[in-house]
Design a protein around this motif. Sequence first.
Motif, PDB file in Angstrom:
ATOM      1  N   ASP A 225       9.863  36.032 110.354  1.00  0.00           N
ATOM      2  CA  ASP A 225      10.013  35.647 108.958  1.00  0.00           C
ATOM      3  C   ASP A 225       8.617  35.471 108.359  1.00  0.00           C
ATOM      4  O   ASP A 225       7.907  34.523 108.702  1.00  0.00           O
ATOM      5  CB  ASP A 225      10.793  34.338 108.851  1.00  0.00           C
ATOM      6  CG  ASP A 225      10.993  33.889 107.410  1.00  0.00           C
ATOM      7  OD1 ASP A 225      10.568  34.622 106.481  1.00  0.00           O
ATOM      8  OD2 ASP A 225      11.584  32.809 107.212  1.00  0.00           O
ATOM      9  N   PRO A 226       8.180  36.355 107.443  1.00  0.00           N
ATOM     10  CA  PRO A 226       6.834  36.250 106.878  1.00  0.00           C
ATOM     11  C   PRO A 226       6.590  34.934 106.146  1.00  0.00           C
ATOM     12  O   PRO A 226       5.436  34.513 106.001  1.00  0.00           O
ATOM     13  CB  PRO A 226       6.756  37.441 105.908  1.00  0.00           C
ATOM     14  CG  PRO A 226       7.774  38.412 106.416  1.00  0.00           C
ATOM     15  CD  PRO A 226       8.882  37.565 106.959  1.00  0.00           C
ATOM     16  N   ALA A 227       7.659  34.274 105.697  1.00  0.00           N
ATOM     17  CA  ALA A 227       7.494  33.001 105.001  1.00  0.00           C
ATOM     18  C   ALA A 227       6.918  31.922 105.923  1.00  0.00           C
ATOM     19  O   ALA A 227       6.391  30.918 105.451  1.00  0.00           O
ATOM     20  CB  ALA A 227       8.822  32.528 104.417  1.00  0.00           C
ATOM     21  N   GLY A 228       7.031  32.132 107.223  1.00  0.00           N
ATOM     22  CA  GLY A 228       6.507  31.159 108.181  1.00  0.00           C
ATOM     23  C   GLY A 228       5.060  31.400 108.566  1.00  0.00           C
ATOM     24  O   GLY A 228       4.539  30.732 109.460  1.00  0.00           O
ATOM     25  N   VAL A 229       4.409  32.365 107.875  1.00  0.00           N
ATOM     26  CA  VAL A 229       3.050  32.767 108.239  1.00  0.00           C
ATOM     27  C   VAL A 229       2.089  32.515 107.079  1.00  0.00           C
ATOM     28  O   VAL A 229       2.397  32.836 105.931  1.00  0.00           O
ATOM     29  CB  VAL A 229       3.005  34.263 108.613  1.00  0.00           C
ATOM     30  CG1 VAL A 229       1.574  34.712 108.906  1.00  0.00           C
ATOM     31  CG2 VAL A 229       3.916  34.550 109.797  1.00  0.00           C
ATOM     32  N   GLN A 230       0.941  31.954 107.384  1.00  0.00           N
ATOM     33  CA  GLN A 230      -0.151  31.860 106.414  1.00  0.00           C
ATOM     34  C   GLN A 230      -1.270  32.770 106.861  1.00  0.00           C
ATOM     35  O   GLN A 230      -1.807  32.615 107.963  1.00  0.00           O
ATOM     36  CB  GLN A 230      -0.673  30.424 106.284  1.00  0.00           C
ATOM     37  CG  GLN A 230      -1.823  30.306 105.282  1.00  0.00           C
ATOM     38  CD  GLN A 230      -2.318  28.881 105.103  1.00  0.00           C
ATOM     39  OE1 GLN A 230      -1.590  27.931 105.402  1.00  0.00           O
ATOM     40  NE2 GLN A 230      -3.539  28.725 104.626  1.00  0.00           N
ATOM     41  N   VAL A 231      -1.629  33.728 106.020  1.00  0.00           N
ATOM     42  CA  VAL A 231      -2.732  34.628 106.334  1.00  0.00           C
ATOM     43  C   VAL A 231      -4.045  33.893 106.085  1.00  0.00           C
ATOM     44  O   VAL A 231      -4.258  33.293 105.029  1.00  0.00           O
ATOM     45  CB  VAL A 231      -2.653  35.916 105.492  1.00  0.00           C
ATOM     46  CG1 VAL A 231      -3.908  36.762 105.689  1.00  0.00           C
ATOM     47  CG2 VAL A 231      -1.412  36.710 105.879  1.00  0.00           C
ATOM     48  N   VAL A 232      -4.928  33.952 107.072  1.00  0.00           N
ATOM     49  CA  VAL A 232      -6.189  33.215 107.016  1.00  0.00           C
ATOM     50  C   VAL A 232      -7.357  34.130 106.671  1.00  0.00           C
ATOM     51  O   VAL A 232      -8.355  33.692 106.092  1.00  0.00           O
ATOM     52  CB  VAL A 232      -6.439  32.488 108.353  1.00  0.00           C
ATOM     53  CG1 VAL A 232      -7.762  31.744 108.351  1.00  0.00           C
ATOM     54  CG2 VAL A 232      -5.303  31.524 108.644  1.00  0.00           C
ATOM     55  N   GLY A 233      -7.244  35.414 107.019  1.00  0.00           N
ATOM     56  CA  GLY A 233      -8.337  36.334 106.717  1.00  0.00           C
ATOM     57  C   GLY A 233      -8.091  37.698 107.335  1.00  0.00           C
ATOM     58  O   GLY A 233      -7.051  37.943 107.961  1.00  0.00           O
ATOM     59  N   THR A 234      -9.040  38.591 107.157  1.00  0.00           N
ATOM     60  CA  THR A 234      -8.973  39.927 107.745  1.00  0.00           C
ATOM     61  C   THR A 234     -10.298  40.250 108.418  1.00  0.00           C
ATOM     62  O   THR A 234     -11.340  39.679 108.088  1.00  0.00           O
ATOM     63  CB  THR A 234      -8.676  41.008 106.682  1.00  0.00           C
ATOM     64  OG1 THR A 234      -9.717  41.000 105.704  1.00  0.00           O
ATOM     65  CG2 THR A 234      -7.337  40.762 106.005  1.00  0.00           C
ATOM     66  N   MET A 235     -10.220  41.175 109.359  1.00  0.00           N
ATOM     67  CA  MET A 235     -11.417  41.677 110.028  1.00  0.00           C
ATOM     68  C   MET A 235     -11.773  43.037 109.424  1.00  0.00           C
ATOM     69  O   MET A 235     -10.946  43.667 108.766  1.00  0.00           O
ATOM     70  CB  MET A 235     -11.154  41.803 111.534  1.00  0.00           C
ATOM     71  CG  MET A 235     -10.877  40.470 112.212  1.00  0.00           C
ATOM     72  SD  MET A 235     -10.343  40.629 113.956  1.00  0.00           S
ATOM     73  CE  MET A 235     -11.812  41.355 114.711  1.00  0.00           C
ATOM     74  N   PRO A 236     -12.986  43.521 109.634  1.00  0.00           N
ATOM     75  CA  PRO A 236     -13.362  44.845 109.126  1.00  0.00           C
ATOM     76  C   PRO A 236     -12.483  45.946 109.731  1.00  0.00           C
ATOM     77  O   PRO A 236     -11.966  45.807 110.838  1.00  0.00           O
ATOM     78  CB  PRO A 236     -14.823  45.001 109.570  1.00  0.00           C
ATOM     79  CG  PRO A 236     -15.318  43.609 109.764  1.00  0.00           C
ATOM     80  CD  PRO A 236     -14.137  42.830 110.260  1.00  0.00           C
ATOM     81  N   GLU A 237     -12.338  47.028 108.988  1.00  0.00           N
ATOM     82  CA  GLU A 237     -11.570  48.180 109.461  1.00  0.00           C
ATOM     83  C   GLU A 237     -12.157  48.728 110.768  1.00  0.00           C
ATOM     84  O   GLU A 237     -13.381  48.806 110.924  1.00  0.00           O
ATOM     85  CB  GLU A 237     -11.621  49.318 108.434  1.00  0.00           C
ATOM     86  CG  GLU A 237     -10.464  49.366 107.481  1.00  0.00           C
ATOM     87  CD  GLU A 237     -10.470  50.648 106.667  1.00  0.00           C
ATOM     88  OE1 GLU A 237      -9.409  51.026 106.179  1.00  0.00           O
ATOM     89  OE2 GLU A 237     -11.547  51.261 106.511  1.00  0.00           O
ATOM     90  N   LEU A 238     -11.255  49.129 111.673  1.00  0.00           N
ATOM     91  CA  LEU A 238     -11.643  49.729 112.939  1.00  0.00           C
ATOM     92  C   LEU A 238     -10.971  51.092 113.060  1.00  0.00           C
ATOM     93  O   LEU A 238      -9.790  51.235 112.719  1.00  0.00           O
ATOM     94  CB  LEU A 238     -11.223  48.836 114.113  1.00  0.00           C
ATOM     95  CG  LEU A 238     -11.787  47.407 114.104  1.00  0.00           C
ATOM     96  CD1 LEU A 238     -11.111  46.571 115.182  1.00  0.00           C
ATOM     97  CD2 LEU A 238     -13.290  47.419 114.303  1.00  0.00           C
TER      98      LEU A 238
END
Length: 222
Positions: free
Chosen positions: A101-114
């Motif tokens: 369930d995406p509602a249970g997730v908090q996105v904190v950041g992203t890493m550079p593309e690999l």
Amino acid sequence: MTHPGTTPPPPPDWLYDLARRAAERPVPPVMRPPDGRGRRAAVLLLFGEGPFGPDILLIQRSARGRRHAGQPAFPGGGVDPGDDGPIGAALREAEEETGLDPAGVQVVGTMPELYIWRSDNRVTPVLGWWHTPGTVHAASPDEVDAVERVPIAELTDPANRLRLRHPSGHSGPAFRGRGLLVWGFTAGVLDDVLAISGFERPWDRDRVEDLPPDVLDLAARG
């Protein structure tokens, strides 16, 4: 579990610190996306607090798949036009593959593309905090054989760390955990993340094993 009307617990400080450091991490030349090439994709590095401390969600791809068959991986896939970028793609794919369930997730950041040359994908790792965990399972049997919450302590146990050697002679980091043998791109990202998060423990980097024949056979599909 978070009850309706209550504020979910915030991500831990170590995850914010990891997101900051990971965003600044230089990409090795071999993994820098080439100009004008590669399909945009995203994976979700979903951390939570389980009964054995911090953990991360991994899937085992279907042994019937055409690409990366049978390999442990982070949930994820290609960025579709309606995804609103890598974050939307990572959450959508995780929901499709694991029932998350995406509602249970908090996105904190992203890493550079690999860049993964074998599949010609430009992959953005998305860092998330599972503040309200729910039941997950192999929600897409054609794509996923198993879903596991793997404790970080298990991955960093020196007994579960090694390097795996391909017949070409190349070797890379690998992990054992919850019955999974994690190698390739996923292990490379995990190796980096654990090092910059401070969770890594000293391990024998001279411990090198050959890729098991059954794993090699599945990998040879494409």
